[in-house]
Structures are given as C-alpha cells and as structure tokens.
Enzyme design. Structure first.
Site, PDB file in Angstrom:
ATOM      1  N   HIS A 174      -3.289   7.393   2.112  1.00 17.42           N
ATOM      2  CA  HIS A 174      -3.694   6.087   1.592  1.00 17.42           C
ATOM      3  C   HIS A 174      -5.110   5.781   2.075  1.00 17.42           C
ATOM      4  CE1 HIS A 174      -4.024   1.916   0.731  1.00 17.42           C
ATOM      5  NE2 HIS A 174      -3.801   1.503   1.964  1.00 17.42           N
ATOM      6  N   ASN A 231     -10.029  -0.081  -0.523  1.00 16.32           N
ATOM      7  CA  ASN A 231      -8.577  -0.036  -0.429  1.00 16.32           C
ATOM      8  C   ASN A 231      -7.986  -0.607  -1.710  1.00 16.32           C
ATOM      9  OD1 ASN A 231      -5.852  -0.390   0.111  1.00 16.32           O
ATOM     10  ND2 ASN A 231      -6.157  -1.202   2.168  1.00 16.32           N
ATOM     11  N   CYS A 267       0.808  -1.218   0.000  1.00 17.71           N
ATOM     12  CA  CYS A 267       0.000   0.000   0.000  1.00 17.71           C
ATOM     13  C   CYS A 267       0.845   1.274   0.000  1.00 17.71           C
ATOM     14  CB  CYS A 267      -0.958   0.005   1.193  1.00 17.71           C
ATOM     15  SG  CYS A 267      -2.136  -1.363   1.172  1.00 17.71           S
TER      16      CYS A 267
END
Length: 323
Positions: free
Chosen positions: A250, A280, A113
C-alpha cells in the site's frame, strides 16, 4: 482445486496534478517538508464531474481490455472504497450497470486502505466456492472529497484514483508454479479506530465528515502489523522473502514502505513504489501500483507478487499471488 488467476489489470488517474508547491500556496507546508516525511511529490485530484464510480469504470474497462474479456464474461463486481458515490446503492452496482454487466452480483467492501487486499481475498473465496467464475475487483477512491484542506497533516497525503484486476477461477495446476492467488491473511483491531477515522457519517452526524489521523500512532503500528501478517503468509505457503519477485505494498508513506521491506528482508530493488507520483489513494493504491509495474514490464507472467496494506480500523492484510 481452483485458483483465482489474474487475467488482466488496468488503472485510471484524474488529469488534475497537484504538486507539493501547489499545496504550499494553501497551507503552511513545503515541498521539502512533504518529501522528507512522506516521499510524495505530487498527487491526482478528481475533477468536479468525476466520481468514485467514473474512476472505477475507466480502470475496469482497461482491465477488461487487458484480460481480453467482455461484460458478458463477468459475474462478480466487487468495489473496495471508503468514498462511495452514495450511501446506497453500492458503487459496484453503478459500475456494473455502466459496463453493461447483466449477470451475477455486485457489492462494495469497506476496509479503508486495506480494501483492495480484503477485496481480492473475498473474491478469491467466492471464486473457489463456485459462487462466480470471473470477478472484476476494483479499488477506487475520491479521498479529496473527505479531506480537510486546511489540515496540513492530512491534505498533503491523500489523493484520488482507481485500479482494477480481473480474476478467473482456473484449475490450480502445479502447487509451486501454478498461477493465481496462493494465500491471503486478513486482520482487524477496532481498538485503534480513533487513530484514523472520518468524523461524520449517516448514523452519527448526518454529514460526510472529514478524515482525521494521529500520524505518529499510525506509523508506529504500521510496520509491525504489516510484517506480522506477511510472515503468516510465508508460514502458510513455505515461501520466504527471497522467493518474492515483486513486493507491491500500500502506497501510504515511503518511510513505512522502506521500513517494512527492510524488516522483512526484501531487496529494495523488488519493491514497487508509486507514492511519489500518486500519494495515498487508499484502496486504489495497490491496483494502481500493480498496473504501473505490469505496463512498464517489471511484473511478468509467472512472477511471485506480494501485496499488503494497512488502513483505518485498524485493518490490515496480505496476499501472495503467482502472476
């Protein structure tokens, strides 16, 4: 001195929208449960004929159009992804070829990520040292391919998408008002790798495997790690939370986003949030959110933009950019 200036950005999302109610038909969950714990309402899932490279190509073309450049102008393609098309070659060279880019070099970067922050930092270093002039930096993922769709703790979180930016080496200009990447800080701590990982790989099982996560442990570490690295960026630049025009974190979990902004003292009105619509998307989440905020007019030329992420490994990092 030179700085890596953002010339343009672009993004792409698959057409297939999967809502929380859709997931509730597959696993023991509900729209209320998912929204309360994550802030996610829906996410996009790639079609059978879509891959990480096809998503990345679509986002890259839009970024190049926004930047007003052609394939002949690019001499670095850097793709942040944990879900490459193949073990090798790199997804970056597939995208390079499909876009008709024949100069320079191309490679993938894997930091889960945190991948896009790592990629921006890496491209910035290569541009500053003269290894390239213009970089196409892409975050692209098809996380749906490594999700266990029977695991309600992970299948509700992750999704697919791609985002891209074009960076160009330009004279730094005024230290305070000059555009470009101002400072970045990266971290990693492999002692936490078992908290967020994929249980497969070419050298271990010979399979792709599925994503596994200790959600509470990840949440516990996320806010502290993220705020720590951002404070390092502030210390290095002399800027503070009050100076930030836009905070683009993020997009993992709304509670992590809110807690990080609160701890840093960043006004909630300055936080770009897309996790409710995108889920996500790992390395794609920040460039997707950047493109949303640029397209709707929030992020404008000259704005001070802070990006940050934390991912499996653990890896984490932050970059401060004058847009």
């Amino acid at each position: 001195m030179t700085r890596s200036v953002v010339l343009g950005c672009g993004s792409y999302l698959p057409q297939n929208v999967v809502t929380n109610d859709d997931l509730a038909l597959r696993v023991d969950t509900s729209d209320e449960w998912i929204q309360q714990r994550t802030g996610i309402r829906e996410r996009r899932i790639a079609a059978a004929d879509e891959t990480t490279s096809t998503l990345g190509i679509a986002a890259a073309r839009r970024a190049m159009a926004a930047a007003g450049i052609s394939a002949a102008d690019i001499d670095l393609v850097l793709v942040a992804t944990s879900t490459p098309d193949s073990t090798f070659p790199a997804t970056a060279v597939i995208i390079q070829a499909e876009l008709g880019i024949e100069r320079g070099f191309a490679f993938d970067l894997q930091a889960v990520c945190s991948g896009f922050v790592y990629a921006v930092t890496t491209a910035d270093a290569l541009l500053q040292t003269g290894q390239a002039t213009r970089a196409l930096v892409i975050g692209a993922e098809t996380f749906s391919r490594i999700i266990d769709w029977e695991d309600r703790t992970t299948c509700v979180l992750f999704a697919d998408g791609a985002g891209a930016v074009v960076l160009e080496a330009q004279p730094a200009g005024d230290i305070k008002t000059g555009r470009g990447v101002i400072a970045s800080r990266l971290r990693a701590d492999g002692r936490h790798r078992s908290k967020l990982f994929v249980d497969g790989g070419p050298s271990t099982t010979g399979t792709v495997g599925h994503l596994r996560m200790e959600g509470r442990e990840v949440f516990k570490h996320a806010v502290g790690m993220v705020t720590d690295v951002i404070e390092d960026v502030f210390a290095a630049t002399g800027y503070t939370a009050d100076d930030i025009d836009w905070f683009v974190p993020h997009q993992a979990n709304r509670r992590i986003i809110d807690a990080s902004a609160r701890k840093l003292g960043i006004d909630p009105e300055k936080v770009v949030v897309t996790v409710d619509r995108h889920g996500n998307t790992s390395a794609a989440s920040i460039p997707l959110a950047l493109d949303v905020a640029v397209c709707d007019g929030r992020i404008k030329r000259g704005d001070l933009v802070l990006i940050e992420a934390m991912g499996g490994g653990f890896t984490w990092g932050a970059s401060l950019i004058r847009w």
